[in-house]
Design a protein around this motif. Sequence first.
Motif, PDB file in Angstrom:
ATOM      1  N   LEU A  31       0.684  -1.340   0.107  1.00  0.00           N
ATOM      2  CA  LEU A  31      -0.274   0.165   0.429  1.00  0.00           C
ATOM      3  C   LEU A  31       0.724   1.003   0.048  1.00  0.00           C
ATOM      4  CD1 LEU A  31      -2.110  -0.873   2.717  1.00  0.00           C
ATOM      5  CD2 LEU A  31      -2.361  -1.977   0.273  1.00  0.00           C
ATOM      6  N   ILE A  32       0.989   1.988  -1.034  1.00  0.00           N
ATOM      7  CA  ILE A  32       1.539   3.449  -1.696  1.00  0.00           C
ATOM      8  C   ILE A  32       0.908   4.271  -0.261  1.00  0.00           C
ATOM      9  CG2 ILE A  32       2.772   5.196  -2.745  1.00  0.00           C
ATOM     10  CD1 ILE A  32       3.910   1.905  -2.848  1.00  0.00           C
ATOM     11  N   GLY A  33       1.721   5.014   0.665  1.00  0.00           N
ATOM     12  CA  GLY A  33       1.181   6.201   1.148  1.00  0.00           C
ATOM     13  C   GLY A  33       1.983   7.379   0.280  1.00  0.00           C
ATOM     14  N   ALA A  34       1.498   8.303  -0.753  1.00  0.00           N
ATOM     15  CA  ALA A  34       2.012   9.502  -1.118  1.00  0.00           C
ATOM     16  C   ALA A  34       0.467  10.819  -1.758  1.00  0.00           C
ATOM     17  CB  ALA A  34       2.878   8.689  -2.882  1.00  0.00           C
ATOM     18  N   PRO A  35       1.338  11.768  -1.720  1.00  0.00           N
ATOM     19  CA  PRO A  35       2.273  12.634  -1.828  1.00  0.00           C
ATOM     20  C   PRO A  35       2.811  12.154  -0.079  1.00  0.00           C
ATOM     21  CG  PRO A  35       1.567  13.509  -3.076  1.00  0.00           C
ATOM     22  CD  PRO A  35       0.046  12.406  -2.429  1.00  0.00           C
ATOM     23  N   HIS A  36       3.586  11.433   0.520  1.00  0.00           N
ATOM     24  CA  HIS A  36       4.244  11.725   1.768  1.00  0.00           C
ATOM     25  C   HIS A  36       5.359  13.311   2.255  1.00  0.00           C
ATOM     26  CE1 HIS A  36       5.392  10.908   5.491  1.00  0.00           C
ATOM     27  NE2 HIS A  36       6.735  10.183   5.457  1.00  0.00           N
ATOM     28  N   THR A  37       4.427  14.310   2.512  1.00  0.00           N
ATOM     29  CA  THR A  37       4.899  15.240   2.187  1.00  0.00           C
ATOM     30  C   THR A  37       4.487  16.184   3.804  1.00  0.00           C
ATOM     31  OG1 THR A  37       2.920  16.841   2.455  1.00  0.00           O
ATOM     32  CG2 THR A  37       4.318  16.005   0.414  1.00  0.00           C
ATOM     33  N   SER A  38       4.230  15.020   5.017  1.00  0.00           N
ATOM     34  CA  SER A  38       3.392  15.243   6.464  1.00  0.00           C
ATOM     35  C   SER A  38       3.612  14.164   7.636  1.00  0.00           C
ATOM     36  CB  SER A  38       1.960  16.457   6.509  1.00  0.00           C
ATOM     37  OG  SER A  38       2.167  16.318   7.658  1.00  0.00           O
ATOM     38  N   ASN A  39       4.363  15.080   8.616  1.00  0.00           N
ATOM     39  CA  ASN A  39       4.197  13.518   9.653  1.00  0.00           C
ATOM     40  C   ASN A  39       2.830  13.605   9.651  1.00  0.00           C
ATOM     41  OD1 ASN A  39       7.018  13.245  10.223  1.00  0.00           O
ATOM     42  ND2 ASN A  39       6.290  15.435  11.446  1.00  0.00           N
ATOM     43  N   TRP A  40       1.553  14.066   9.476  1.00  0.00           N
ATOM     44  CA  TRP A  40      -0.094  13.627   9.345  1.00  0.00           C
ATOM     45  C   TRP A  40      -0.546  12.731   8.805  1.00  0.00           C
ATOM     46  CZ3 TRP A  40      -2.929  14.155  13.246  1.00  0.00           C
ATOM     47  CH2 TRP A  40      -2.493  15.466  13.999  1.00  0.00           C
ATOM     48  N   ASP A  41       0.744  11.946   7.304  1.00  0.00           N
ATOM     49  CA  ASP A  41       0.222  11.454   6.315  1.00  0.00           C
ATOM     50  C   ASP A  41      -0.111  10.172   7.106  1.00  0.00           C
ATOM     51  OD1 ASP A  41       0.590  13.611   4.075  1.00  0.00           O
ATOM     52  OD2 ASP A  41       2.700  12.830   4.074  1.00  0.00           O
ATOM     53  N   PHE A  42       1.023   9.858   7.813  1.00  0.00           N
ATOM     54  CA  PHE A  42       0.942   8.799   8.618  1.00  0.00           C
ATOM     55  C   PHE A  42      -0.219   8.313   9.471  1.00  0.00           C
ATOM     56  CE2 PHE A  42       1.449   6.867  13.520  1.00  0.00           C
ATOM     57  CZ  PHE A  42       1.901   4.877  12.439  1.00  0.00           C
ATOM     58  N   VAL A 102       3.977   1.158   2.300  1.00  0.00           N
ATOM     59  CA  VAL A 102       5.159   2.035   2.437  1.00  0.00           C
ATOM     60  C   VAL A 102       5.146   3.777   2.043  1.00  0.00           C
ATOM     61  CG1 VAL A 102       6.783   1.836   0.834  1.00  0.00           C
ATOM     62  CG2 VAL A 102       6.110  -0.300   1.905  1.00  0.00           C
ATOM     63  N   THR A 103       5.567   4.345   2.149  1.00  0.00           N
ATOM     64  CA  THR A 103       5.957   6.008   1.966  1.00  0.00           C
ATOM     65  C   THR A 103       7.091   5.766   1.061  1.00  0.00           C
ATOM     66  OG1 THR A 103       7.437   6.506   3.358  1.00  0.00           O
ATOM     67  CG2 THR A 103       4.309   6.889   3.612  1.00  0.00           C
ATOM     68  N   PRO A 104       6.435   5.470  -1.196  1.00  0.00           N
ATOM     69  CA  PRO A 104       8.405   5.456  -1.185  1.00  0.00           C
ATOM     70  C   PRO A 104       9.096   6.814  -1.434  1.00  0.00           C
ATOM     71  CG  PRO A 104       6.843   5.456  -2.067  1.00  0.00           C
ATOM     72  CD  PRO A 104       5.929   5.340  -1.278  1.00  0.00           C
ATOM     73  N   GLU A 105       8.869   8.109  -1.063  1.00  0.00           N
ATOM     74  CA  GLU A 105       8.940   9.346  -1.632  1.00  0.00           C
ATOM     75  C   GLU A 105      10.367   9.205  -0.097  1.00  0.00           C
ATOM     76  OE1 GLU A 105       6.458  12.989  -1.919  1.00  0.00           O
ATOM     77  OE2 GLU A 105       5.005  11.713  -1.276  1.00  0.00           O
ATOM     78  N   GLY A 106      10.219   8.340   0.973  1.00  0.00           N
ATOM     79  CA  GLY A 106      11.352   8.612   2.253  1.00  0.00           C
ATOM     80  C   GLY A 106      11.368   9.607   2.931  1.00  0.00           C
ATOM     81  N   THR A 107      11.127  10.523   2.435  1.00  0.00           N
ATOM     82  CA  THR A 107      11.669  11.848   2.973  1.00  0.00           C
ATOM     83  C   THR A 107       9.827  12.320   3.053  1.00  0.00           C
ATOM     84  OG1 THR A 107      12.381  13.292   3.632  1.00  0.00           O
ATOM     85  CG2 THR A 107      12.991  13.097   1.664  1.00  0.00           C
ATOM     86  N   PRO A 148       2.158  20.634  -0.218  1.00  0.00           N
ATOM     87  CA  PRO A 148       2.603  20.694  -2.103  1.00  0.00           C
ATOM     88  C   PRO A 148       3.878  21.080  -2.159  1.00  0.00           C
ATOM     89  CG  PRO A 148      -0.055  21.672  -1.838  1.00  0.00           C
ATOM     90  CD  PRO A 148       1.132  21.634  -0.581  1.00  0.00           C
ATOM     91  N   GLN A 149       4.721  21.832  -1.792  1.00  0.00           N
ATOM     92  CA  GLN A 149       5.919  21.993  -2.796  1.00  0.00           C
ATOM     93  C   GLN A 149       7.560  20.969  -1.346  1.00  0.00           C
ATOM     94  OE1 GLN A 149       3.901  23.132   0.013  1.00  0.00           O
ATOM     95  NE2 GLN A 149       5.355  24.099   2.148  1.00  0.00           N
ATOM     96  N   PHE A 150       6.748  20.462  -0.595  1.00  0.00           N
ATOM     97  CA  PHE A 150       7.288  19.103  -0.179  1.00  0.00           C
ATOM     98  C   PHE A 150       7.346  17.519  -1.322  1.00  0.00           C
ATOM     99  CE2 PHE A 150       7.915  21.222   3.726  1.00  0.00           C
ATOM    100  CZ  PHE A 150       9.163  22.339   3.537  1.00  0.00           C
ATOM    101  N   ARG A 151       6.238  17.595  -2.105  1.00  0.00           N
ATOM    102  CA  ARG A 151       5.911  16.234  -3.554  1.00  0.00           C
ATOM    103  C   ARG A 151       7.296  16.654  -4.412  1.00  0.00           C
ATOM    104  NH1 ARG A 151       3.678  15.032  -8.011  1.00  0.00           N
ATOM    105  NH2 ARG A 151       2.429  13.671  -8.205  1.00  0.00           N
ATOM    106  N   THR A 152       7.214  14.803  -3.784  1.00  0.00           N
ATOM    107  CA  THR A 152       8.513  14.167  -4.970  1.00  0.00           C
ATOM    108  C   THR A 152       7.598  13.596  -6.002  1.00  0.00           C
ATOM    109  OG1 THR A 152      10.377  13.835  -3.082  1.00  0.00           O
ATOM    110  CG2 THR A 152      10.719  12.663  -5.091  1.00  0.00           C
TER     111      THR A 152
END
Length: 195
Positions: free
Chosen positions: A30-41, A106-111, A176-180
Amino acid sequence: MFRSFIARVYWACSRWTLSTNPAPTQPSILIGAPHTSNWDFVVMLAITWRLKIRTHWLGKDSLFRGWRGPIMRALGGIPVDRSNPQGLVADIVARRKAGEVFSLVVTPEGTRGAGKYWKSGFYRIAREADMPVVLGYVDRTTMTSGLGVTVKLTGDVVADMTRVRDFYADKAGMRPQFRTEPRLREEDIAAPTAG
């Protein structure tokens, strides 16, 4: 039951709307994206708990140090030693081949900061453990979150990731500014060079 109750309360009180495809019928990545905040978790846990999906998730090993370790493991966490990512892939594949039944978030952005590439561990795990990839999302533009399409990876990394990019093209994370952009380093290696 407790997790399902917590998830129902979360979605009832959240300003986000759960807009999702049904839960996968087999163990999946299960992909979690975009991963741009701790709240995504928190949102991804709320999605999986609401849909009653048995999951593990990957987190940097520093999250598992000290008093937080037992809590993170109880929530399904698996620590990632970033100095040895290949060992993680082998461990997850071995668990699946041994018959352990779970989906893996998995959050494949990694950061949470913008980068150039996604981490490719999810791709290798999905291929080696023969698990489909479910594209989970957080979209600030519509204030919705959930599970989207399921992708069966073919091994053609460019074609597979083009499908992933197409899905996420209109999704904006909480910041959004942190999106990969969904792109693997392996695509640049696999892509034919011009001239």
